[in-house]
Design a protein around this motif. Structure first.
Motif, PDB file in Angstrom:
ATOM      1  N   VAL A 389      -2.080  -5.601  -8.338  1.00 29.89           N
ATOM      2  CA  VAL A 389      -0.706  -5.513  -7.835  1.00 29.89           C
ATOM      3  C   VAL A 389       0.272  -6.126  -8.835  1.00 29.89           C
ATOM      4  O   VAL A 389       1.338  -5.564  -9.138  1.00 29.89           O
ATOM      5  CB  VAL A 389      -0.585  -6.205  -6.456  1.00 29.89           C
ATOM      6  CG1 VAL A 389       0.879  -6.353  -6.053  1.00 29.89           C
ATOM      7  CG2 VAL A 389      -1.339  -5.416  -5.397  1.00 29.89           C
ATOM      8  N   LEU A 390      -0.067  -7.288  -9.376  1.00 28.22           N
ATOM      9  CA  LEU A 390       0.798  -7.958 -10.348  1.00 28.22           C
ATOM     10  C   LEU A 390       0.980  -7.105 -11.606  1.00 28.22           C
ATOM     11  O   LEU A 390       2.095  -6.992 -12.143  1.00 28.22           O
ATOM     12  CB  LEU A 390       0.203  -9.314 -10.734  1.00 28.22           C
ATOM     13  CG  LEU A 390       0.258 -10.432  -9.690  1.00 28.22           C
ATOM     14  CD1 LEU A 390      -0.556 -11.635 -10.163  1.00 28.22           C
ATOM     15  CD2 LEU A 390       1.699 -10.847  -9.422  1.00 28.22           C
ATOM     16  N   THR A 391      -0.112  -6.504 -12.081  1.00 27.18           N
ATOM     17  CA  THR A 391      -0.033  -5.709 -13.310  1.00 27.18           C
ATOM     18  C   THR A 391       0.781  -4.440 -13.098  1.00 27.18           C
ATOM     19  O   THR A 391       1.565  -4.041 -13.973  1.00 27.18           O
ATOM     20  CB  THR A 391      -1.457  -5.361 -13.800  1.00 27.18           C
ATOM     21  OG1 THR A 391      -2.239  -6.547 -13.895  1.00 27.18           O
ATOM     22  CG2 THR A 391      -1.403  -4.696 -15.161  1.00 27.18           C
ATOM     23  N   LEU A 392       0.595  -3.810 -11.945  1.00 26.44           N
ATOM     24  CA  LEU A 392       1.374  -2.606 -11.650  1.00 26.44           C
ATOM     25  C   LEU A 392       2.861  -2.948 -11.550  1.00 26.44           C
ATOM     26  O   LEU A 392       3.723  -2.180 -12.013  1.00 26.44           O
ATOM     27  CB  LEU A 392       0.890  -1.966 -10.350  1.00 26.44           C
ATOM     28  CG  LEU A 392       1.544  -0.615  -9.978  1.00 26.44           C
ATOM     29  CD1 LEU A 392       1.327   0.417 -11.092  1.00 26.44           C
ATOM     30  CD2 LEU A 392       0.999  -0.112  -8.656  1.00 26.44           C
ATOM     31  N   LYS A 393       3.152  -4.086 -10.968  1.00 22.34           N
ATOM     32  CA  LYS A 393       4.538  -4.551 -10.890  1.00 22.34           C
ATOM     33  C   LYS A 393       5.121  -4.727 -12.298  1.00 22.34           C
ATOM     34  O   LYS A 393       6.274  -4.342 -12.563  1.00 22.34           O
ATOM     35  CB  LYS A 393       4.600  -5.874 -10.123  1.00 22.34           C
ATOM     36  CG  LYS A 393       5.998  -6.468 -10.018  1.00 22.34           C
ATOM     37  CD  LYS A 393       5.952  -7.813  -9.283  1.00 22.34           C
ATOM     38  CE  LYS A 393       7.339  -8.469  -9.240  1.00 22.34           C
ATOM     39  NZ  LYS A 393       7.292  -9.795  -8.562  1.00 22.34           N
ATOM     40  N   ALA A 394       4.315  -5.292 -13.187  1.00 20.86           N
ATOM     41  CA  ALA A 394       4.770  -5.481 -14.568  1.00 20.86           C
ATOM     42  C   ALA A 394       5.039  -4.139 -15.238  1.00 20.86           C
ATOM     43  O   ALA A 394       6.058  -3.958 -15.924  1.00 20.86           O
ATOM     44  CB  ALA A 394       3.724  -6.265 -15.359  1.00 20.86           C
ATOM     45  N   TYR A 395       4.147  -3.188 -15.052  1.00 19.67           N
ATOM     46  CA  TYR A 395       4.307  -1.875 -15.688  1.00 19.67           C
ATOM     47  C   TYR A 395       5.509  -1.132 -15.131  1.00 19.67           C
ATOM     48  O   TYR A 395       6.266  -0.488 -15.875  1.00 19.67           O
ATOM     49  CB  TYR A 395       3.042  -1.047 -15.502  1.00 19.67           C
ATOM     50  CG  TYR A 395       3.144   0.334 -16.100  1.00 19.67           C
ATOM     51  CD1 TYR A 395       3.111   0.506 -17.488  1.00 19.67           C
ATOM     52  CD2 TYR A 395       3.291   1.460 -15.297  1.00 19.67           C
ATOM     53  CE1 TYR A 395       3.211   1.772 -18.058  1.00 19.67           C
ATOM     54  CE2 TYR A 395       3.398   2.727 -15.852  1.00 19.67           C
ATOM     55  CZ  TYR A 395       3.354   2.867 -17.233  1.00 19.67           C
ATOM     56  OH  TYR A 395       3.471   4.120 -17.790  1.00 19.67           O
ATOM     57  N   GLU A 396       5.710  -1.215 -13.833  1.00 16.51           N
ATOM     58  CA  GLU A 396       6.845  -0.519 -13.221  1.00 16.51           C
ATOM     59  C   GLU A 396       8.178  -1.103 -13.674  1.00 16.51           C
ATOM     60  O   GLU A 396       9.212  -0.426 -13.611  1.00 16.51           O
ATOM     61  CB  GLU A 396       6.727  -0.581 -11.699  1.00 16.51           C
ATOM     62  CG  GLU A 396       5.595   0.285 -11.154  1.00 16.51           C
ATOM     63  CD  GLU A 396       5.393   0.129  -9.657  1.00 16.51           C
ATOM     64  OE1 GLU A 396       5.879  -0.882  -9.095  1.00 16.51           O
ATOM     65  OE2 GLU A 396       4.744   1.007  -9.056  1.00 16.51           O
ATOM     66  N   GLY A 397       8.163  -2.350 -14.144  1.00 14.86           N
ATOM     67  CA  GLY A 397       9.382  -2.968 -14.644  1.00 14.86           C
ATOM     68  C   GLY A 397       9.716  -2.594 -16.076  1.00 14.86           C
ATOM     69  O   GLY A 397      10.796  -2.928 -16.579  1.00 14.86           O
ATOM     70  N   VAL A 398       8.790  -1.907 -16.760  1.00 17.05           N
ATOM     71  CA  VAL A 398       9.034  -1.483 -18.138  1.00 17.05           C
ATOM     72  C   VAL A 398      10.016  -0.309 -18.129  1.00 17.05           C
ATOM     73  O   VAL A 398       9.885   0.603 -17.298  1.00 17.05           O
ATOM     74  CB  VAL A 398       7.708  -1.055 -18.818  1.00 17.05           C
ATOM     75  CG1 VAL A 398       7.966  -0.457 -20.194  1.00 17.05           C
ATOM     76  CG2 VAL A 398       6.774  -2.250 -18.922  1.00 17.05           C
ATOM     77  N   PRO A 399      11.027  -0.279 -19.004  1.00 21.21           N
ATOM     78  CA  PRO A 399      11.954   0.858 -19.074  1.00 21.21           C
ATOM     79  C   PRO A 399      11.211   2.180 -19.214  1.00 21.21           C
ATOM     80  O   PRO A 399      10.183   2.254 -19.908  1.00 21.21           O
ATOM     81  CB  PRO A 399      12.788   0.554 -20.324  1.00 21.21           C
ATOM     82  CG  PRO A 399      12.729  -0.940 -20.458  1.00 21.21           C
ATOM     83  CD  PRO A 399      11.364  -1.328 -19.978  1.00 21.21           C
ATOM     84  N   GLU A 400      11.697   3.200 -18.551  1.00 24.25           N
ATOM     85  CA  GLU A 400      11.025   4.502 -18.520  1.00 24.25           C
ATOM     86  C   GLU A 400      10.736   5.024 -19.914  1.00 24.25           C
ATOM     87  O   GLU A 400       9.682   5.604 -20.172  1.00 24.25           O
ATOM     88  CB  GLU A 400      11.885   5.504 -17.737  1.00 24.25           C
ATOM     89  CG  GLU A 400      11.120   6.699 -17.209  1.00 24.25           C
ATOM     90  CD  GLU A 400      10.076   6.322 -16.166  1.00 24.25           C
ATOM     91  OE1 GLU A 400       8.992   6.958 -16.159  1.00 24.25           O
ATOM     92  OE2 GLU A 400      10.325   5.397 -15.366  1.00 24.25           O
ATOM     93  N   ALA A 401      11.681   4.825 -20.833  1.00 24.73           N
ATOM     94  CA  ALA A 401      11.519   5.348 -22.193  1.00 24.73           C
ATOM     95  C   ALA A 401      10.392   4.647 -22.951  1.00 24.73           C
ATOM     96  O   ALA A 401       9.866   5.188 -23.937  1.00 24.73           O
ATOM     97  CB  ALA A 401      12.824   5.198 -22.966  1.00 24.73           C
ATOM     98  N   ASP A 402      10.005   3.444 -22.498  1.00 26.02           N
ATOM     99  CA  ASP A 402       8.981   2.679 -23.219  1.00 26.02           C
ATOM    100  C   ASP A 402       7.591   2.768 -22.579  1.00 26.02           C
ATOM    101  O   ASP A 402       6.619   2.257 -23.147  1.00 26.02           O
ATOM    102  CB  ASP A 402       9.390   1.199 -23.292  1.00 26.02           C
ATOM    103  CG  ASP A 402      10.621   0.984 -24.145  1.00 26.02           C
ATOM    104  OD1 ASP A 402      10.954   1.882 -24.945  1.00 26.02           O
ATOM    105  OD2 ASP A 402      11.251  -0.088 -24.014  1.00 26.02           O
TER     106      ASP A 402
END
Length: 514
Positions: A389-402
């Motif tokens: 859950v924590l890792t998915l949260k981190a990934y979802e916070g990455v800008p779409e372009a990145d």
């Protein structure tokens, strides 16, 4: 040649034990627990089918592929070790019949199998369950050959040895132990039987793809064994190893003793003394090597069959028949009493509150030789979903372009496997410089964001990035992954892709023996 025996006598009784086995395996795990760290790695192998791996031979990956096709649900993850356990019990049932045992001997053997460490073993999706099945099947082929003297059983023995090798190299210890055992038994003529060498050729042919893989990759199995000896087997106490051999069976240990006594004194067992000698030589080999106690579990299903047949003969006539239920209770009651200690039925907090009971049975001692709050296997089944859950949260916070230029790197294989299991399809495949993941590292031309899972970013990571944000850490203090964090690194240097490739190649070299 001996007369043929009945084929699967008392089928409804056997079906009853099969149903008990299946139900028991699914109810002994509290749903509060996640999968085990090793299970995640094994499941991830389905996405990387190969002739070999650093941690295990290729058979496990093929089963994982089948699990993946079936939907990768927890039910199917647990189904296959249960299936292998059921097949082992069926072989024990059949061997009792071959030895002229009646229904009481079959009940004793089935109860002893159910109320033993095999139920703990069949709880986890690891190569061990199939390993025990292969050892049992190999003994079954040997028993059939001794009964019938038909060469086909030697050829089947070669097939089992080859397939067993593709599952776990542990079966080679059984083959090594059988050689001196044959010299001390009536089966010494096997060495002049051409079909024994045909069997060896069949085993070699089946194992050849993995052997070639090992050679081409510098025999990483040697590196794996050195690490095992350095960090785990060094903490194995030989006396504890011996104690465990009877503790495995609790109240059913008398059947193992009965089998060994039977090989000495029971005339009908004399042709099968090779099995008793094999037990002795393999056990001595494991003691010398300071092996883990469960490595020897493959030796015992055949002994349960012999022991139950030998024990049954004392309770077949007159008043002794009334004592049969007593021996069943001797097996079942201790197991029932310790059920919530042996298995993760209780929640983690409840176990921690009853630490004295667990410690008195030696269940809190880990591979590092120290005592901890939970049994090691139980601690290895906590914190994974939280980390996902924590890792998915981190990934979802990455800008779409990145996002397509983001790489997630974990400290260990358990973390990587768990994240790929829970977050598959929601984020890129997670990688690691640990275990088999070294060979699965992707090549990226550009990296704009790095998500690190495990320990905080080290000096090298900070030197090649400009910012680091902590998303969170595993908060469960009873999880083995307690404190493992998720960190998002941005402002990544253009040199990082080449650096990651270099680190991966250096790590690969560490696993090579030349």
């Amino acid at each position: 040649m001996m007369q043929p025996t009945r084929r699967f006598a008392y089928p409804y009784l056997l079906l009853f034990f099969i149903l008990v086995k299946v139900v028991l395996q699914y109810v002994v795990i509290n749903p509060m627990y996640d999968l085990h760290r090793d299970e995640y790695l094994h499941l991830d192998m389905a996405s990387h089918i190969s002739a070999g791996y650093l941690s295990v031979p290729p058979f496990t990956a093929l089963v994982s592929l089948l699990i993946k096709w079936l939907g990768n649900d927890v039910f199917w993850v647990k189904f296959f070790p249960v299936l292998f356990g059921v097949l082992t019990m069926v072989l024990i049932w059949r061997m009792v019949e071959l030895l002229k045992g009646d229904w009481f001997a079959q009940v004793l053997a089935a109860c002893a199998f159910l109320c033993s460490a095999y139920t703990r073993l069949n709880m986890l999706y690891q190569p061990n369950s199939f390993d025990v099945l292969c050892w049992t099947l190999l003994f079954y082929c040997l028993l059939q050959y001794i009964r019938t003297m038909h060469y086909k059983w030697l050829l089947w023995l070669g097939v089992v040895l080859g397939v067993g090798f593709l599952n776990k190299y542990n079966i080679l210890f059984l083959a090594v132990g059988m050689l001196p055992a044959a010299l001390l038994s009536p089966q010494k003529q096997l060495f002049v039987n051409k079909y024994l060498y045909w069997a060896g050729g069949i085993a070699l042919l089946i194992a050849l793809p993995n052997i070639i893989w090992q050679i081409r990759n510098g025999l990483p199995v040697i590196h794996h064994m050195k690490e095992l000896a350095q960090y785990q087997l060094v903490n194995v106490n030989r006396l504890d190893f011996l104690k465990s051999q009877l503790v495995f069976f609790l109240g059913g240990g008398f059947l193992i003793i009965a089998a060994l006594v039977g090989f000495i004194f029971h005339r009908p067992f004399r042709p099968y003394r090779i099995i008793g000698w094999t037990y002795l030589f393999v056990l001595l080999l494991f003691i010398y090597l300071q092996a883990k106690d469960y490595y020897a579990l493959g030796l015992y299903p055949v002994l349960l069959a012999f022991g139950s047949v030998y024990w049954e003969r004392f309770f077949t006539q007159g008043w002794t028949r009334r004592l049969r239920v007593v021996w069943v209770l001797v097996i079942v009651l201790p197991f029932a009493f310790l059920l919530n200690v042996i298995f993760p039925i209780l929640g983690p907090k409840a176990i921690a509150q009853k630490a004295e009971k667990f410690n008195s049975l030696g269940l809190l001692r880990w591979e590092d030789g120290k005592n901890h709050a939970l049994p090691q296997d139980f601690a290895d089944m906590l914190g994974w979903r939280e980390l996902a859950v924590l890792t998915l949260k981190a990934y979802e916070g990455v800008p779409e372009a990145d996002k397509n230029k983001t790489i997630v790197i974990c400290d260990n294989y358990g973390q990587a496997g768990a994240l790929n299991y829970y977050n598959r399809g929601k984020m890129p495949a997670v990688v690691s410089f640990n275990a088999d993941y070294v060979f699965w590292f992707p090549r990226l031309d550009t990296v704009r964001c790095i998500i690190i899972v495990g320990d905080p970013p080290d000096e090298i990571a900070r030197a090649y990035t400009t910012t680091s944000v902590t998303i969170g850490t595993v908060a469960n203090p009873l999880a083995r992954e307690y404190g493992a964090g998720v960190y998002v690194l941005t402002g990544v240097s253009p040199e990082v892709p080449a650096l990651l490739l270099k680190l991966g190649k250096e790590k690969e070299k560490e696993f090579r023996s030349w």
